[in-house]
Design a protein around this motif. Structure first.
Motif, mmCIF file in Angstrom:
data_model
loop_
_atom_site.group_PDB
_atom_site.id
_atom_site.type_symbol
_atom_site.label_atom_id
_atom_site.label_comp_id
_atom_site.label_asym_id
_atom_site.label_seq_id
_atom_site.Cartn_x
_atom_site.Cartn_y
_atom_site.Cartn_z
ATOM 1 N N LYS A 355 40.538 41.963 51.743
ATOM 2 C CA LYS A 355 40.900 41.908 50.339
ATOM 3 C C LYS A 355 41.805 43.085 50.054
ATOM 4 O O LYS A 355 41.478 44.207 50.353
ATOM 5 N N ASN A 356 42.942 42.809 49.512
ATOM 6 C CA ASN A 356 43.865 43.900 49.248
ATOM 7 C C ASN A 356 44.076 44.081 47.764
ATOM 8 O O ASN A 356 44.006 43.140 47.005
ATOM 9 N N GLU A 357 44.361 45.277 47.427
ATOM 10 C CA GLU A 357 44.673 45.535 46.034
ATOM 11 C C GLU A 357 46.128 45.181 45.798
ATOM 12 O O GLU A 357 46.991 45.437 46.621
ATOM 13 N N GLY A 358 46.450 44.626 44.606
ATOM 14 C CA GLY A 358 47.818 44.263 44.298
ATOM 15 C C GLY A 358 48.560 45.434 43.704
ATOM 16 O O GLY A 358 47.973 46.360 43.191
ATOM 17 N N GLU A 361 48.565 46.621 39.206
ATOM 18 C CA GLU A 361 47.418 46.084 38.493
ATOM 19 C C GLU A 361 46.970 47.056 37.418
ATOM 20 O O GLU A 361 47.045 48.242 37.591
ATOM 21 N N GLU B 32 54.902 36.986 43.525
ATOM 22 C CA GLU B 32 53.639 37.478 42.978
ATOM 23 C C GLU B 32 52.890 36.405 42.203
ATOM 24 O O GLU B 32 51.666 36.410 42.147
ATOM 25 N N ASP B 311 46.623 38.184 42.790
ATOM 26 C CA ASP B 311 47.796 38.823 43.372
ATOM 27 C C ASP B 311 47.346 39.894 44.365
ATOM 28 O O ASP B 311 46.592 40.791 44.022
ATOM 29 N N GLY B 312 47.788 39.785 45.603
ATOM 30 C CA GLY B 312 47.442 40.788 46.607
ATOM 31 C C GLY B 312 46.214 40.443 47.422
ATOM 32 O O GLY B 312 45.871 41.151 48.352
ATOM 33 N N GLU B 313 45.558 39.353 47.059
ATOM 34 C CA GLU B 313 44.369 38.987 47.826
ATOM 35 C C GLU B 313 44.725 37.964 48.896
ATOM 36 O O GLU B 313 45.332 36.942 48.613
#
Lengths: 361, 319, 512
Positions: A355-358, A361, B32, B311-313
């Motif tokens: 799981k990555n942070e965007g 945000e 995005e 976004d980003g997951e």
């Protein structure tokens, strides 16, 4: 493989190897000799005490911008402003070294270094404060602050520090310089300076901070999960500002040491210093491990210093080195594939959630 | 200088500087919205600028007047090709989006300058482009009193094209089935998956469109502002476009608005000299203004802008 | 006998070495309502995942209308007329109801444009026919849980499903909403649609289902006709042993006020979520707060624990004021807090068990000596709590994220109870944990009560509230609408109050 390698080393080592292979393939495609180029690269970086001195000197700012990026990342922030913070640090150190030259040498050095670190720290803390109190994305603010610092420093150097018609400040006094006879004699008059030692010591301090200190624990907790950190009674706003402050202090320190040890002055520049971005790569290669940063900065520094000899001994464009660097980080980014390939030999595959942070945000 | 000429100058320079940002920020929006964070816009722009410069330098004679526009599209095509790296890394190989994007930003200038040196005898800069996407005066329309002078005299056609593209992008994202699906994988990929939407396919498309638009943005930069390619052709415009996208709340029209605003701000140092009362101010203020204003506006009016939920997951399908 | 629409034969599903489903067979007839009963982790959702195309079978066959089919993805399931309503709704909060329904099957007009008007008309017709009563233009994030569920049902109807799968459909509904759902079930069955619903609630099975398949540890235990089987018998089959349904309450002194909330108002996103609320919790009592999710319970707790700003009113703990004080000072006043969401609030998953067990005392001596953490102590403290609270883990060094849900919750409970609080706040303390852990956690909470602690329990599970509480208050739209004695109430009465009906009861007068 019989060789027993610590698992956290597998990804960086495989990535480095793969990066060099990519570089070799590209050289072959365009008709250059990879073996010759890699050996002149190695010679350029380690082929004598002078080269080694240059490589170590070049590590200094890389280590510090990398640590700066690592601290912010551990706290969950994408501090893309290392360049600006480094520049402010450089500027701050030179300004103090020039304007307070009446101080005794040891004090002048200390004050100049601290001033540089503080300039970088404050610059970064602005983004931290805005993030903590207004929720403003640090990605945007640090980018904007980068450009502001570039134009501000250029303006200040040209209109204030430099003489009329000049684009550079005067050099700092020898007593404010971090260079020393001992290191110069040791390394055949390379530009290696005492800042290198400071940078190495800082790596260990940051490691201790992350892993053993209360404040470092809070920083990591906030980085992983802000809500849980708040629930545990941590002061999230304070931690955010603190992490960005430390991050900037480190990058600023990098600029200060580079200024006082390497450049000895400051000039007008067209673009933001590349070392801010290179620091990101250094930190990413070792997954933000402060001790690992020593090794990865050695590698990147060697690539940069050694890379200059590539074009001396052949007509291969030096940019090949940056291609290798970028490829290494690409392979770090797809570590999932590396882990999959290396784990296939073992029996039980571990499930990993990703799981990555965007941004923004 | 009279009012209409002043306005014409302001509008024209604003549009010239806005055009690359509009295309690129629209690119960021697609990526995005599909859930892939794209800090690699800068790299995509570099590739677009490089490939379009090389193309136009090589084929300008053969293509004649169409050359700038064809090489503009070539920039988009190569930007798209380059973005495959980001798509493969993030969608298929579960890479951290920010790291992967950073790789694009590192790789693009290295690769493009490397190739430039190979193509032009070791020089890191291409020769100057003779025919770029410059400003034009629209025949007929420019004769309309006042409006004709302000809007249709020495105006940037490619910027107007960018505005049209922004409107089309908005329509695609908010009025078509494709857009609804693309946005759904950026909001809740698991939900989209249960409805039979191929999450990976839409995320690939989001990134590839982003690469195409980012490439166009880079091409515009090279074809209408720098008129050659070198390491400094793209110096932060990708990041400005990223900021415009966030500023515009991940909406094509918002991103376009923000990009035009940045364009206006960036043109300040140039047009400041023409505006009475501003000419005496030190130019450093004009240089710093766009960035300072952006921060102030973000803090005062937007605060925390909320992007697509996922976004980003990375989405990992269980089998 | 009516036609068999679904037949699953000898289905096995492995995740690595773990068999989630082991040789399961079942069938579903047209117009039938079939219940799939089993506790958390028994393998119900995995089985239905395969029927809805989300997961692939390891071995076994699936037959739809007598023909063997291969379910590769949800498209296939849709093709065979299967519609699934997931436990965690598969909705997109930022989209409108209409967009959520048509997503993936958008009607297109003029080549590219979505025909929203046409879709709306079709949905309106279906809505009227099945009395689903949904507002198509609202954003999903703004509608109630009950309506979200009806949107999920509409998604399946819109796709012309004949076979409906419901995963734990009543988990977040009020008794009245459950009744409405059961009516919708009947309406669907009457139209010839077939339904499978997954549940661990026996009452609903008795009420709605025709037949019931009981699953335990991935295997089918039995398939029974609902008529003629008792709830007790079903429960036994589900868990494999008899369950204790009560806790032992000692008589303890309940005189001293520990928590005193007066005239509390709390705002969130400029909406008043808690209105003029007053509440007291005494030593040695468990006060249960019943209510449907989203009626201000979270905001009430957040306000007491300092996680959220208070607009007006007072919060006194042990006689001292704590309005808008930092979380830490409230913790130090002796408030233990088991939050509703262990994964995003109660724990920091990548950190070690030991670090998580010290999350509330890491900054105090002896864990912290002038800014440096004493990991020897932290690890020792961790090992002790792991032992005392029967947390299943080989080491205190592994990350808490690798534990099962039940063990994770035990970590939170252990930490909060070990801090020896005066007031323990527990929000849905057994959500998503297995039956064994539920019993254990209930015991622990009750023990705290018996030792004289004050406990505030918020739960959406009525059974939990009824089993543990000494007093129950019901929250509706931010207000307490009534107070009742658990011994003298029924879930029906509670349900009416949860839906907002104010009931004057004898216990309320007695309490004053």
């Amino acid at each position: 493989m019989k060789l027993k390698v610590k698992s956290s080393w597998v990804v960086p080592l495989v990535a480095i190897l793969a990066g060099f292979i990519v570089g070799a393939i590209i050289m072959l495609i365009f008709g250059y000799d990879p073996i010759q180029n890699y050996s002149s690269l190695f010679d350029g970086a380690f082929g004598g005490v002078y080269s080694i001195g240059e490589t170590l000197r070049n590590m200094t700012p890389l280590i510090l911008t990398a640590l700066g990026f690592a601290v912010a990342s551990k706290a969950g922030f994408f501090n893309i402003g290392g360049s600006g913070q480094y520049l402010m640090g450089w500027f701050g150190a030179i300004v103090v070294a020039l304007k307070f030259s009446f101080l005794p040498g040891w004090l002048l050095i200390i004050v100049s270094i601290l001033a540089g670190a503080l300039f970088g720290g404050i610059w970064s803390a602005i983004a931290g404060v805005l993030r903590a109190y207004f929720g403003t994305s640090e990605v945007i603010t640090t980018i904007m602050l980068n450009y502001i610092s570039l134009y501000f420093v250029n303006f200040a150097v040209k209109d204030w520090l430099a003489g009329k018609g000049s684009d550079s400040s005067p050099n700092i006094a020898a007593k404010a310089s971090l260079r020393g006879d001992f290191l110069e004699n040791l390394t055949a008059n390379s530009t290696l300076h005492w800042g290198f030692l400071i940078a190495i010591i800082i790596c260990f301090i940051i490691w201790f901070y992350f892993n053993r200190m209360k404040s470092g624990f809070e920083l990591r907790s906030v980085g992983i999960n802000e809500d849980a950190a708040r629930y545990a009674g941590m002061n999230v706003k304070k931690t955010i500002i603190m992490s960005m402050l430390i991050s900037g202090l480190l990058a600023g320190l990098g600029g200060a040491l580079d200024g006082l040890g390497n450049f000895q002055n400051i000039s007008v520049s067209n673009a933001l210093p590349q070392v801010g971005y290179d620091g990101m790569a250094v930190a990413l290669l070792v997954n933000y491990n402060p001790i690992g940063v020593i090794f990865s900065s050695l590698l990147f520094s060697a690539l940069q210093i050694g890379g200059m000899s590539i074009s001396v001994y052949s007509d291969t464009p030096t940019e090949i080195v940056s291609i290798v660097t970028a490829s290494i980080i690409f392979f770090v980014a797809i570590k999932y594939v590396i882990e999959l390939l290396t784990k296939r030999r073992k029996k039980n595959p571990q499930k990993t959630a990703v799981k990555n942070e965007g941004a923004g945000e | 200088m009279n009012l209409s000429t002043t306005l014409m100058t302001i509008l024209s320079t604003t549009l010239v500087y806005a055009a690359p940002l509009i295309f690129t920020s629209l690119g960021g929006t697609f990526s995005e919205r599909s859930g892939i964070v794209n800090v690699g816009l800068e790299g995509m722009m570099v590739v677009g600028a490089f490939s379009s410069s090389i193309f136009t330098l090589s084929f300008a004679n053969a293509l004649g007047d169409a050359a700038p526009w064809v090489s503009f599209l070539v920039g988009g095509a190569f930007g798209c090709l380059f973005s495959v790296l980001h798509a493969v890394a993030t969608v298929s190989f579960r890479a951290d989006h920010i790291i992967s994007g950073t790789v694009l930003n590192m790789l693009a200038p290295a690769l493009c300058v490397f190739l430039t040196r190979i193509f032009y005898d070791g020089k890191g800069q291409t020769p100057e482009i003779s025919q770029g996407l410059g400003t034009v005066t629209v025949p007929g329309l420019s004769k309309i009193p006042f409006i004709g002078k302000v809007f249709f005299t020495q105006t940037s056609m490619v910027a107007w094209a960018a505005i049209v593209v922004a409107i089309v992008c908005w329509y695609v994202l908010y009025r078509t089935g494709f857009g609804l699906r693309l946005r759904s994988v950026g909001e809740n990929p698991a939900a989209a998956d249960t409805l039979g939407i191929n999450v990976y396919r839409y995320r690939y498309l989001g990134v590839l469109i982003s690469g195409f638009l980012g490439g166009l943005g880079g091409a515009v930069m090279a074809q209408s502002i720098t008129l050659s390619f070198s390491i400094s052709t793209i110096s932060g415009q990708g990041f400005m476009a990223l900021a415009a996208m966030i500023f515009g709340k991940w909406n094509p029209l918002g991103a376009m608005g923000a990009a035009v605003f940045f364009g206006l701000a960036q043109s300040l140092p140039i047009i400041g000299a023409y505006i009475p009362g501003l000419s005496g101010i030190n130019s450093v203020w004009f240089q710093v203004a766009p960035y300072l204003i952006t921060i102030i506006v973000l803090v005062l009016f937007l605060g925390k802008s909320v992007g697509p939920a996922a976004d980003g997951e990375n989405y990992i399908k269980s089998k | 006998m009516t036609e068999t629409v679904v037949e699953m034969r000898h289905i096995t599903k492995k995740f690595g070495e773990f068999k989630a489903n082991d040789d399961i067979s079942l069938s579903l007839h047209q117009g039938e309502i079939l219940a799939l009963l089993g506790e958390n982790g028994a393998g119900k959702s995995t089985l239905m995942g395969m029927l809805s195309g989300l997961l692939e079978t390891t071995s076994g066959e699936i037959l739809i209308n007598g023909r063997e089919v291969k379910m590769k993805n949800p498209r296939d399931a849709k093709h065979y007329g299967i519609g699934m309503v997931h436990q965690h709704f598969m909705l997109i909060p930022a989209f409108t109801v209409l967009e959520n329904i048509i997503l993936g099957d958008e009607p297109i007009k003029g080549g590219v444009r979505i025909d929203y008007a046409g879709a709306e008309k079709k949905i309106q017709e279906l809505s009227d026919r099945y009395q689903l009563d949904i507002d198509v233009h609202a954003k999903v994030r703004d509608i109630t849980v009950g309506m979200q569920q009806r949107v999920e049902i509409m998604k399946a109807l819109y796709r012309e499903a004949n076979i409906f799968i419901f995963d734990e459909p009543t988990a977040a509904l009020t008794p009245q909403e459950i009744e409405q759902l059961m009516k919708i079930f009947r309406a669907l069955a009457d139209e010839g649609k077939s339904i499978i619903f997954i549940t661990h609630k026996l009452k609903e099975i008795k009420e709605a289902a025709d037949r019931c398949v009981v699953i335990r540890s991935g295997r089918v235990i039995d398939t029974v006709q609902i008529e003629g089987v008792s709830e007790e018998r079903l429960a036994e089959m589900m868990v494999g042993r008899k369950l204790r349904n009560t806790v032992e309450k000692k008589v303890v002194d309940q005189k001293q006020v520990v928590l005193d909330v007066q005239q509390l108002n709390v705002e969130k996103n400029s909406r008043l979520m808690v209105k003029n609320l007053s509440l007291q919790v005494h030593t040695g009592e468990i006060v249960g707060v019943a209510g449907v999710d989203g009626n201000g319970q979270s905001e009430l707790i957040d306000a007491i624990t300092g996680m959220q700003k208070i607009k007006s009113g007072s919060v006194e703990i042990m006689g001292k004021h704590y309005e808008n004080k930092p979380v830490r000072s409230i913790t130090e006043a002796g408030v233990g807090y088991i939050p509703e969401d262990r994964q995003t609030v109660g724990l920091i998953l990548p950190l070690s068990l030991a670090e998580n067990l010290s999350l509330k005392n890491y900054y105090q001596k002896p864990a912290n000596k002038s800014g440096v953490l004493n990991y020897q102590y932290i690890n020792e403290h961790g090992r002790k709590l792991i032992k005392d609270f029967d947390i299943r883990s080989q080491s205190e060094q592994i990350s808490v994220g690798s534990l099962s849900g039940g063990n994770q919750q035990k970590v939170v409970v252990a930490r909060e109870i070990a801090s020896d609080p005066n007031l323990l706040i527990a929000a849905n303390p057994t959500r998503g944990v297995d039956v064994g852990a539920i019993e254990y956690i209930h015991e622990m909470i009750n023990q705290e009560r018996n030792s004289g602690k004050a406990i505030l329990l918020v739960s959406f599970e009525l059974d939990e509230i009824l089993k543990l509480s000494d007093r129950i208050v019901v929250m509706h739209e931010g207000e307490i609408v009534g107070e009742i004695d658990p011994k003298e109430t029924s879930s029906q009465e509670l349900g009416l109050m949860m839906a907002g009906k104010k009931v004057q009861t004898k216990t309320q007068e007695a309490a004053n």
